[in-house]
Design a protein around this motif. Sequence first.
Motif, short mmCIF file in Angstrom:
data_model
loop_
_atom_site.label_atom_id
_atom_site.label_comp_id
_atom_site.label_asym_id
_atom_site.label_seq_id
_atom_site.Cartn_x
_atom_site.Cartn_y
_atom_site.Cartn_z
N ALA A 140 19.33 31.15 46.72
CA ALA A 140 20.39 30.50 45.96
C ALA A 140 20.21 28.99 45.94
O ALA A 140 20.36 28.33 44.89
CB ALA A 140 21.75 30.86 46.55
N ALA A 141 19.83 28.40 47.08
CA ALA A 141 19.62 26.95 47.15
C ALA A 141 18.43 26.52 46.31
O ALA A 141 18.48 25.50 45.60
CB ALA A 141 19.44 26.54 48.61
N VAL A 142 17.34 27.30 46.37
CA VAL A 142 16.14 26.95 45.59
C VAL A 142 16.45 26.97 44.09
O VAL A 142 16.10 26.04 43.35
CB VAL A 142 14.99 27.92 45.93
N LEU A 143 17.12 28.01 43.62
CA LEU A 143 17.45 28.09 42.19
C LEU A 143 18.43 27.00 41.78
O LEU A 143 18.32 26.44 40.68
CB LEU A 143 18.01 29.48 41.88
N ALA A 144 19.39 26.70 42.65
CA ALA A 144 20.35 25.64 42.32
C ALA A 144 19.68 24.28 42.23
O ALA A 144 19.93 23.50 41.31
CB ALA A 144 21.47 25.62 43.37
N ILE A 145 18.81 23.98 43.20
CA ILE A 145 18.10 22.70 43.17
C ILE A 145 17.17 22.63 41.96
O ILE A 145 17.02 21.59 41.31
CB ILE A 145 17.32 22.51 44.49
N GLY A 146 16.52 23.77 41.64
CA GLY A 146 15.66 23.78 40.46
C GLY A 146 16.43 23.52 39.19
O GLY A 146 15.99 22.74 38.32
N ALA A 147 17.60 24.16 39.03
CA ALA A 147 18.42 23.92 37.84
C ALA A 147 18.94 22.50 37.78
O ALA A 147 19.18 21.96 36.70
CB ALA A 147 19.57 24.92 37.81
N TRP A 148 19.09 21.88 38.95
CA TRP A 148 19.64 20.52 39.00
C TRP A 148 18.57 19.44 38.79
O TRP A 148 18.77 18.48 38.06
CB TRP A 148 20.34 20.34 40.35
N LYS A 149 17.39 19.62 39.44
CA LYS A 149 16.40 18.55 39.47
C LYS A 149 15.31 18.67 38.40
O LYS A 149 14.74 17.64 38.01
CB LYS A 149 15.73 18.53 40.85
N ILE A 150 15.00 19.86 37.95
CA ILE A 150 13.89 20.02 37.00
C ILE A 150 14.42 19.80 35.58
O ILE A 150 15.20 20.60 35.05
CB ILE A 150 13.26 21.42 37.13
N ASP A 151 14.00 18.70 34.98
CA ASP A 151 14.50 18.33 33.66
C ASP A 151 13.83 19.12 32.54
O ASP A 151 14.34 19.14 31.41
CB ASP A 151 14.27 16.83 33.41
N THR A 152 12.71 19.75 32.83
CA THR A 152 11.97 20.44 31.77
C THR A 152 12.49 21.85 31.52
O THR A 152 11.97 22.54 30.63
CB THR A 152 10.48 20.52 32.14
N LEU A 153 13.45 22.31 32.30
CA LEU A 153 14.00 23.64 32.08
C LEU A 153 14.77 23.70 30.77
O LEU A 153 15.51 22.77 30.43
CB LEU A 153 14.93 24.04 33.24
N GLY A 154 14.63 24.79 30.07
CA GLY A 154 15.43 25.00 28.88
C GLY A 154 16.88 25.31 29.24
O GLY A 154 17.22 25.62 30.38
N ARG A 155 17.75 25.19 28.24
CA ARG A 155 19.18 25.40 28.49
C ARG A 155 19.46 26.81 28.99
O ARG A 155 20.22 27.00 29.96
CB ARG A 155 19.96 25.11 27.20
N ARG A 156 18.86 27.80 28.36
CA ARG A 156 19.11 29.17 28.77
C ARG A 156 18.59 29.45 30.17
O ARG A 156 19.25 30.13 30.97
CB ARG A 156 18.47 30.13 27.77
N LEU A 157 17.39 28.93 30.46
CA LEU A 157 16.83 29.15 31.80
C LEU A 157 17.66 28.44 32.86
O LEU A 157 17.86 28.97 33.97
CB LEU A 157 15.38 28.64 31.83
N ARG A 158 18.17 27.25 32.54
CA ARG A 158 19.01 26.53 33.49
C ARG A 158 20.31 27.31 33.77
O ARG A 158 20.75 27.43 34.91
CB ARG A 158 19.33 25.14 32.94
N ILE A 159 20.91 27.85 32.70
CA ILE A 159 22.14 28.65 32.88
C ILE A 159 21.84 29.91 33.69
O ILE A 159 22.63 30.30 34.57
CB ILE A 159 22.74 29.00 31.50
N ALA A 160 20.70 30.54 33.43
CA ALA A 160 20.35 31.76 34.17
C ALA A 160 20.17 31.47 35.65
O ALA A 160 20.68 32.20 36.52
CB ALA A 160 19.08 32.37 33.58
N PHE A 161 19.42 30.38 35.96
CA PHE A 161 19.23 30.03 37.37
C PHE A 161 20.57 29.70 38.05
O PHE A 161 20.81 30.08 39.20
CB PHE A 161 18.28 28.84 37.50
#
Length: 909
Positions: free
Chosen positions: A758-779
Motif C-alpha cells: 500500500a505504501a509503495v503504490l501510494a508513494i508511486g502515485a504521489w511522486k511519479i509524474d509520468t503516470l497516466g491519470r487512470r493508472l494513478r487512480i488505480a494505484f
Amino acid sequence: MTSVFWLLVILLVAFAMSHSRVRSRLKKLEDQQQRTHQRLELLERQAQGDAEQNLAAVADGTEKTPTGKPVESVEPPAVETVAPPEGAPPAEAEKSSSAVKGPPRAFVFTGEVMRQFTQWLRQNWTIALAALSLALGGVFMVQYGVENGLLTPVWRVVGALALGALMIAVGEAIRRRYGDERTASTAALPSVFAGAGLVTLFSAVLAARLLYGLVSPETTLAGLVLVSILAVALGWLYGSVLSAVGIIGATAAPFLVGGESESGWLFFYYFAFIAIAGLAVDSVKRWAWVSAVVLIATSSAATLLYVATGGLIHYTAFLALSWLASVTIPVQSFVPTHAGQTVLATLAGLRPRADFPTRVVAAMTLFVSAAGIYLSLEAPSATEATVAFLLVALVLGATLIWMHRAEALKDIPLLPTAAFLAVLALQAVEYGPLFAQFLAMREAATTPATSFITLALVLSAVASIMAFWRMPRSADDARAALGFALGAATFAPASAFIFQFLWSPAAAFGDYLWSLHILAIAAVMTVLTDRTLRSGDANQRQLRAALFAIAALSMLALALFVVLTQTALTLALGVVVILTIWLDRRFDLALIGIFTKVALAIIAFRLIASPGFFWAVRSTTPWLAFIEAYGGTLALLYVGWRLTVSRARLSVQAAIETATWTIAAVFACALLQRLVPDEPGLLAAVMAIAMLAQINRLPTTGRWLRIFRAALAVLFGLVATALIAVPLTVTNPVLFRLNPVAGPAIFDSLALSYLPLAAVLAIGAWKIDTLGRRLRIAFTCVSSLLAGFYVACEIRRFWRGNDLSVPGVTQPELYSYTIALVIICAVLLLISFSRHSHALRKVAMAATGLTIAKVFLVDISGLEGLLRVVSFIGLGLALAGLGWLDRAMNQRWNRMSDKAETPGEGGDL
C-alpha cells in the motif's frame, strides 16, 4: 579405324557448319554494301542541288545552308574517349580500348556478360573444344608417356616441354601475322594454342617432380615461377581467352596429372603463383573477370587440397600471399590507394558503386577471415590453431595501418575484427584446440596455460591503439572517425569480457594476476582518454573521450568484479558511479552518462535480484554485511545525487533518484522480512518497486527500450498481484482460523502483509509524474483498499484478539469502524483542501455518505438507551463539523479564484 572415321565425320560437320556461316556472312556484307552505295548516290544528288542554291546566293553575300541558315565556321568535333560499358565482352572491351586514354574500365560478372559469353560459345564451340583438346593432349602426354612408355621419364618431360613450347610458338606466329581478337578468321586461335601450351608446361614441371622425382622441390618451385612469368607476359599480349585457358588449365593440371609425393605442400605456393600471375595480367588489361576467375579457382583448389591432405601452415601461407596479391596488384601499388565508394556504402544502396579492386579486397578479406576462424577450430593442434589466429590478427593490423591511405577500404577492418573476436568466443563454445589446451594445462597447473590469453589480450590492446591512430587520419569523414574511435574503445575490452565469461581465466591466473591483466587494458584506455582530451581536434573530441572513459571504467568494474566479494563489489560500483559523475562535471563528457546508467542498473540488479532480496533476508547472511551492502550503497548514491544536482544532466539525475528510492524500499522490505519472515506481501512490495522503477524511466528511454521497459513493468505488476493475492485469500486471518495475527499491536504481521505494498503504490502515485491519470487512480484505489483492510483488521484484533476468524461483530467493534470512517473522511477533506483537489473532495464526501448509510442501516440496530443517544449526538457533531469544513473550503476557494481574476486590487498596479 573407328576413331579415325568418327574424327573425319566431326571434321566434315564442322567444315559444313563453318562454310554455311561464311556464306551467310558474305550475303550480309553484299547487302550492306548495296545499301551504302544507294545512300552515297542520294547524298551526291542533294549536294548538287545545294551547290546551285549557294551559287545563286553568292551575289547577295549571304551563303545559305540547305536549311536556310547562314554558314558558320564549324570545327571538327572532338573525339570523345568512351570507356567500354561495364559488362562488355572481352572483344568489345579491347576494341574500344584504342579510343580510350588509359586502361579500359573493368567489368564484372553480370547477366548480360553471361548471355554474351553463351552466344560466343555457341558460335565458336569448335575453338573452345580445340583449346580443351590441346590442353588435355599435353596433360595426357605427361601422364602416360609416348607410345606406351617407350620413352624414359626424362624424355617424356622433355617431350611435354617441347610440345608446350611448340604450341606457344604456333600461337605467337598466328598472333603476329593475323592478330588474336581483331580478325574474324583467326579470332581466339592464338590464345587457344598459347593457353594449351601453358597448361602443358605447368603439367610437365609438376610431373617432373610428382610423377618421376626428377627434380628437387626448389627446382620445381623455380620452374613454376618461370612458367607463371611467361603466362603474365603472354597475357599482356593476348586476349582474355588465353587468361581463361591458362588459369583454368593451370589450376586443374595437378588434379589431372595425379600421382603421390611427399612435397605436396608445393601445390599451395603453386596456386599462389597462379593467382599472382592472373592478377598481374588483369592489372594491365582491366578485364576484371579474369581476377575473379583466378581468385575463385585458386582459392577453391587450395581449400580442396587442404581438406584432402592437410598442411595448415602452407595453406595459411597461401591465404596470406593471395590476400596480399589481391590488395596490391589490381592497383599496381604496394601501398593500397583504393579510392571511391566503400563496400558498405554500396550494400546500403549508395551510388556510385565501389570499384572492382575494392570489391576484390573485400571478398578476399572475408574469405581469409572466415578461413582463419575455420582453421582455428579444425586445426589438429593448438600450435597450428595459433598460427591461424595470428593470420587473422596480422590481417587486422594490416587493414588498420597498411590501408590507411585507401579511402575506399576504411570499412574493411570490420571483417578481421569480427573474426578475431569470433575465434576467442568459438574456441570456448565449440571446445576448440586452444581452449582444450588451456583446460588441460590449467588442470596440470602449468605456466603455459595462460600464454595464449596473455598473447590475445596484448594483440587486442595493440589493435585498439592502431584504431586510435587511424582516428585522426579519418577527420574528413566524421562517421569513419567515430567508427575508429568506437572500435578502439570496445575491441580490447570486448576481448577481456569474452575471456572472463567464457574461459574463466582466474582459475589459471589467480584472481589478482588476472585482475592485473584487466587493469592493464584499463590503463591503456585511460591513456587514450587523456590523449583525446589533449588533442587539437575539437571536432567530437568530448564524444570520443567519453567512449574511452567508458571503456576504462568498464575494465575497472570488471577487475573489481574479479577481486572483490559480493558486498565489496556492490560498494565499488557505487564508487564508480560517483567517479563517472565527477568526470562528467570535470570534462563535460555527456556520453559517460550511459555508463553511469548501466552501473546504476547493475547495482539495482545486484541488490534486488542477484544476490538481491533473497540474499538479504536469508538467515545465514550476517547483519553487518546486510547493512553494509544496502546502507553503504545508499550513502554512495546520495553523494552521487548531490553531484548531479548542480549539473544539468536530467536523465542521469532521474536514473540515480530511481535507483536510490528502489534500493531504499527494498532495504526496508528486507529489514522487515528479517524481523518477521514468511510474508509474501513484502515480496509483492519489492515487485511493485521494480514495476514503478521501470515506469519512471519510460520517458527517458528510446522507442525499442521503452517497449522493453513497459513489458518488464507489466511482468512485475502481474507478479506483485499474484503475491499480494496470497495474504488476501489463502493466509487471510479473517477467513481462516489457522492464520492468527502475530506481533505487537499495529506493528504486527498484518502490517507486514498489507502496508508495504500500500505504501509503495501510494508513494508511486504521489511522486511519479509520468503516470497516466487512470493508472494513478488505480494505484491510489488499490493502496487505499489495502490500507483500509489493514485498519479494519487492527480494529477487529483490538476487540476480538489474535484470532480474527471468530464469528460475529460486537457493538464496540462496529462503532469503532464508524469512528475510523469519520476520521478518514475528515483527513481526506483536509488533504483535498491543502491540495485544492476537487476530485479528492468528492471522494471525501462520498465516504461521508457511506458512513451515514452505515450508521443508519447497521449501527442503529444494535444500540440501546444512553449509548444510542451518545452515539447519535457524537455522529451529529461529527457530521456538522464535516459540513462546516466543506462549506469553509468552498468559500476559501471562491475568494482565491476571485482574487486571481482581479490582480490589480490591493495596490498591485
